[in-house]
Write an enzyme that holds these catalytic residues in place. Structure first.
Site, PDB file in Angstrom:
ATOM      1  N   MET A  17      -2.010   3.080  -6.183  1.00 46.59           N
ATOM      2  CA  MET A  17      -2.321   2.809  -4.790  1.00 46.59           C
ATOM      3  C   MET A  17      -3.432   1.780  -4.621  1.00 46.59           C
ATOM      4  SD  MET A  17      -0.739   3.485  -2.228  1.00 46.59           S
ATOM      5  CE  MET A  17       0.142   4.993  -1.899  1.00 46.59           C
ATOM      6  N   ARG A  39      -2.914  -1.483  -2.435  1.00 49.41           N
ATOM      7  CA  ARG A  39      -3.690  -1.715  -1.213  1.00 49.41           C
ATOM      8  C   ARG A  39      -4.464  -3.030  -1.278  1.00 49.41           C
ATOM      9  NH1 ARG A  39      -5.029   4.681   0.368  1.00 49.41           N
ATOM     10  NH2 ARG A  39      -2.949   4.943   1.256  1.00 49.41           N
ATOM     11  N   HIS A  86       1.425  -0.214   7.237  1.00 50.00           N
ATOM     12  CA  HIS A  86       1.987   0.288   5.978  1.00 50.00           C
ATOM     13  C   HIS A  86       0.914   0.498   4.900  1.00 50.00           C
ATOM     14  CE1 HIS A  86       2.995  -3.919   4.061  1.00 50.00           C
ATOM     15  NE2 HIS A  86       1.822  -3.904   4.590  1.00 50.00           N
ATOM     16  N   GLU A  87       1.306   1.190   3.845  1.00 50.77           N
ATOM     17  CA  GLU A  87       0.372   1.550   2.759  1.00 50.77           C
ATOM     18  C   GLU A  87      -0.847   2.316   3.251  1.00 50.77           C
ATOM     19  OE1 GLU A  87       0.696   1.370  -0.451  1.00 50.77           O
ATOM     20  OE2 GLU A  87       2.478   0.116  -0.625  1.00 50.77           O
ATOM     21  N   GLY A  88      -0.639   3.186   4.246  1.00 44.83           N
ATOM     22  CA  GLY A  88      -1.768   3.942   4.806  1.00 44.83           C
ATOM     23  C   GLY A  88      -2.327   3.235   6.020  1.00 44.83           C
TER      24      GLY A  88
END
Lengths: 608, 608
Positions: free
Chosen positions: B310, B314, B458-460
């Protein structure tokens, strides 16, 4: 709360619009007649606009070489709007109007912009065009052009920009030369031939109406055939797409105005945005090239005539931005109430065995919704306040009208710029509330965001509003306008100080107001416009937030006077949000203004 | 300055990336080899990506019922990218990699995202997928799946979200049940059948590669057939679209993975975003419904495996946002240099008889350009700094790796969120510089703005990054991470204090850092996460601006050490912009954090 409830609260409880009915012009009106106008507009917007907003976006205007095509739903929306009588809402009864106050007219029209800002032919442009003619036209110009616009038979445009000039109107090069030796004897006024290109013309070509009445800025060459540099040489002309006779009937002659192309935009796609060629000879008329145009007002007085309507146009743009923001707020609120996801965070963490909760229960989602509410309702309140000032300007006593004029001078740059920046931010927050769904075209929020991005650009960019505010408005008449606005704010602050719950807000606003005053002085301390205006935009932002804090405090005072209800609690919470989360940004913006920071203006091209 | 010049300045002058070559892993590298990778990527991006960025937007992926179609230019870009070897850039020589440092890999890949973020199959996802397998897979899983992904023969996806769960992964309901009694004897690892729906899957279906390797989060039911609530029950599976044998050859069997639909998005349109049905029986395989998947790592360990990647994912998202911002900066800079409009404002006003000047000469246009430069170059610097930390984590000594790990924990939420917010703002400023033209699809800036809006989602999401930062990162290990980051910042501040020109910046950063520290303590003063985290997003914003001020100060110190040039002057000006115009916003955001303001969390649903 519905948008309607909030609008009524602003109109009746806060602005006390019913009191206008004591004035002769509005004597036949009452809350009932106002409400029935709101009813009509709300219904048409719901039935004829909202369901087709996405179609107006996906089925962009297209040109077959002769005609510009729009979706049938946009034609139907335009017809319904015409039939509502809203084009002439503020006009005299005797010419078919309703003698509606501007503030009620704007509130009623806001239902259309919220439902579909790019649909229905942009009534604001047509009535603005006609209003201009009512102020500056001859009797026959009013009779033939303005009245047919109010009736919806003709639609109007405003033709200012040119490809080489953009916002710099002093560089307009469209030429107007006398049309024959008898040019001064036309019943419509001095008749000219126009030649030039106009850019960014909304509704410059379409089939929504029988005719299109262009109001065109052009320059009349001097004796040597030269154009006068600057804005003083600009005159204003009526250039109908199809020529008409003194009875308003089409003569069958097509004027020499040709569509050169449609702009393909990010948003606002329902409105055809055009590049128009005037007088290039594509449609020779009466035997020669050159678009026939009739002078409005005096030669050289064109810009003054055009800007006569600018305050109202800018308020309308601001209100459109506000309602686009509000539409996103509504959509994201509905989503947040219905979408289950995640669980509340307690002292012991989260309990995955519990069912998921609607996301409106998460603090950060509430924050995004409350921010939207605070931005958009605040913006609507500001615009209605300004519209109420327009009524004061037109129907108030002498002192009231004078004061309203000065306040409008001060507030118009904010009314135009603030919602276009912050209700766009609201639209971005609406996307964020919906997450991935908000990024798809299956939900309306991405379109609102795209649509709203226009509003910082047209009718005077953000940068132009900033120069207007700091370069002209706050210094005019020795700062009279700023002093008047400050006295209004101080009145609100004083009343807030007497209410324990609002006293802290009052103090905060007083601090911001003082800081704005000081920054204004510091900016101009050297008297050099280059130094003073280098940070005009941060100044505009700080000024705007201060004005909105004032509006919210005034609205909160009104809510506080009423019996407690969900509506009043919501208004008080939105005001509190603004004071706690937004107003503290003011010092950050003012810092560079106060110090006449030269970081930007001293930046060398080669360093970028 | 070109993007390349700025990137080289960051890599070689600021981050001293050449010193990595003293490490065994990078011993064969030199500035020359790094530059030649940058050359290759810059050239492919210029030739195969940039010219087709608009096509990727207008010719959206479409599904004919069997295949997803992309424009031929996107296929060509994907081929060129594969052939560049960048998919395996960071891998060992022995498996065909280049053993490139992460920081150089990221810098090289950034040319692609700047040229066309939605083109070429999203290499980051494929190499991220393969990297995960290299860390957690068996030898055969690495050999067959990861290596073919690095070679570009197979592409990868990450399948986390589900329609009913979104970001709430604990609510994943995709089930994985043992596939037959011999399920444990498959050479690829324990074999399961998966059934469930996955949402928002980028590159879930396309024809760019021979096969697609899905990495899927699913739950293995307990003995009673129930799914374990929460994230602990989640396992990770390899689910190939087409089954392969132990030699990596397609067996001719289609796995039971079906495209349920494509999402139609606001931007990032070149990447097909899919809803995938696993195991619904559309493609029965080996005699029955259910998608065949191979367990990766241990059962129940799925989320840990997934999150292993991640940080890098990120950082890559942040760098993508930064380069999209930079692309808009480049476009608006070029426009501003070439567009004549208006005249300078002097003490005597403007002289309309003078020719118009390029708009870059106006202070407000310079402000908009310098803001973009400051946001986007600052963001690129931050991402490269983080990528450099990844190298330290992987190849540094023990102490260095430990420190890098902790710093990455702290900085990743900022690396993900800050560029996605502020380089989006940069894209909006780019539109504003172009005015009406920027609002048309004839110029690229509106697309950059639409593309970049994804990155906060996206991605959190932003909100999730904020909870991660204030809820976990700054309090973990008794605040060790925050203390370490603060010591790094203090080191920069100390060095700045010795440089007269930068001392004021040093003081300002020290003030902001102190304010962030105090706000962190105040937020947690009651120990109640509900109170502490209610304003996590404003905290994230304040923290982010503080981090970026530090990055800019450190970059400025580096620029100051070099001989004066346009490049160093530009960096110093951008740093100054950040300190004068941006850092002062920090107190405004922190105010609600410090006071644990409850305006939002106490908002009642009925008041909205």
């Amino acid at each position: 709360m519905t948008y309607r409830q909030t609008t009524e609260f602003f109109l009746y409880d806060w602005l006390n619009v019913e009191s206008l009915n004591q004035r002769t012009r509005f004597a036949d009106h009452s809350r009932e007649t106002f409400d029935s106008v709101l009813d009509t507009c709300e219904k048409i917007a719901r039935d004829k606009f909202a369901p087709f907003n996405r179609i107006a976006d996906t089925e962009e205007p297209w040109f077959d070489g002769e005609k510009v095509h729009l979706p049938e739903s946009s034609h139907a929306a335009a017809r319904a709007f015409q039939e509502s009588g809203m084009l002439a809402a503020a006009q005299d009864y005797e010419i078919g109007g309703m003698q509606l106050p501007c503030v009620v007219e704007m509130a009623a029209n806001s239902f259309f912009s919220k439902a579909g800002i790019g649909i229905g032919g942009g009534g604001m442009l047509t009535s603005g065009n006609a209003n201009l003619l009512m102020a500056h036209g001859t009797e026959l110009q009013k009779q033939v052009f303005a009245r047919n616009e109010f009736a919806g038979r003709f639609y109007g445009t405003m033709c200012l920009s040119e490809p080489q000039a953009g916002s710099s109107l002093s560089d307009v090069v469209t030429r107007a030369t006398p049309d024959g030796s008898d040019f001064e004897s036309d019943p419509f006024g001095p008749r000219y031939r126009l030649r030039g290109n106009k850019m960014w013309i909304s509704n410059g070509e379409h089939e929504l109406s029988e005719n299109i009445i262009h109001l065109v800025l052009a320059k009349i060459p001097d004796a040597e055939g030269k154009l006068v540099p600057g804005t003083k040489g600009i005159s204003l002309f009526i250039v109908p797409k199809k020529l008409v006779d003194a009875q308003g009937q089409l003569t069958g002659e097509r004027n020499d105005v040709a569509l050169a192309g449609l702009n393909h935009k990010l948003g606002y796609r329902g409105i055809p945005n055009t590049l128009l060629n005037f007088g290039e000879g594509k449609y020779p008329v009466r035997g020669s090239a050159g678009a026939i145009g009739y002078l409005v007002g005096k030669a050289g007085d064109g810009l003054r005539c055009m800007f006569h309507m600018m305050n109202e146009a800018r308020i309308a743009v601001g209100l459109g931005a506000a309602t686009l923001g509000y539409a996103g707020y509504e959509a994201s609120l509905e989503y947040a109430r219905n979408r289950p996801q995640g669980r509340p965070m307690g002292v012991g963490g989260k309990d995955a065995k519990q069912p998921q909760v609607p996301i409106i229960q998460h603090a950060d989602v509430k924050r995004m919704l409350l921010a939207q509410k605070s931005y958009c309702e605040g913006a609507v309140a500001l615009e209605l306040y300004c519209a109420r000032l327009v009524d004061e300007l037109h129907t108030g006593d002498e002192a009231g009208a004078k004061e309203a004029h000065l306040l409008l001078e001060m507030l118009t740059p904010i009314a135009k710029s603030w919602p276009s920046e912050w209700c766009l931010e609201a639209n971005s927050l609406a996307i964020q509330v919906l997450g991935g769904y908000g990024y798809t075209r299956d939900f309306p929020v991405e379109q609102y965001w795209r649509d709203n991005r226009l509003n910082m650009i047209h009718e005077g960019t953000h940068g132009i509003q900033a120069l207007d505010l700091l370069g002209r408005k706050v210094v005019m008449d020795g700062g009279k306008g700023l002093a008047l606005l400050a006295s209004k704010m101080n009145g609100t602050i004083e009343r807030a100080m007497a209410v324990p719950e609002l006293a802290a807000h009052g103090n905060a606003l007083a601090g911001a107001l003082k800081a704005v005053g000081n920054a204004t002085k510091s900016a101009w301390a050297t008297g050099n416009p280059e130094e003073a205006l280098a940070n005009a935009t941060p100044y505009l932002q700080a000024f705007g937030h201060t004005v909105l804090a004032w509006i919210w405090l005034d609205v909160a005072l009104c809510a506080r006077r009423q019996p407690e209800s969900d509506l009043t609690q919501g208004k008080l919470a939105a005001a509190r949000y603004f004071f706690h989360y937004e107003l503290p940004k003011v010092p950050a913006w003012l810092k560079v203004v106060e110090t006449r920071d030269d970081t930007c203006r001293s930046m060398d091209d080669a360093w970028f």
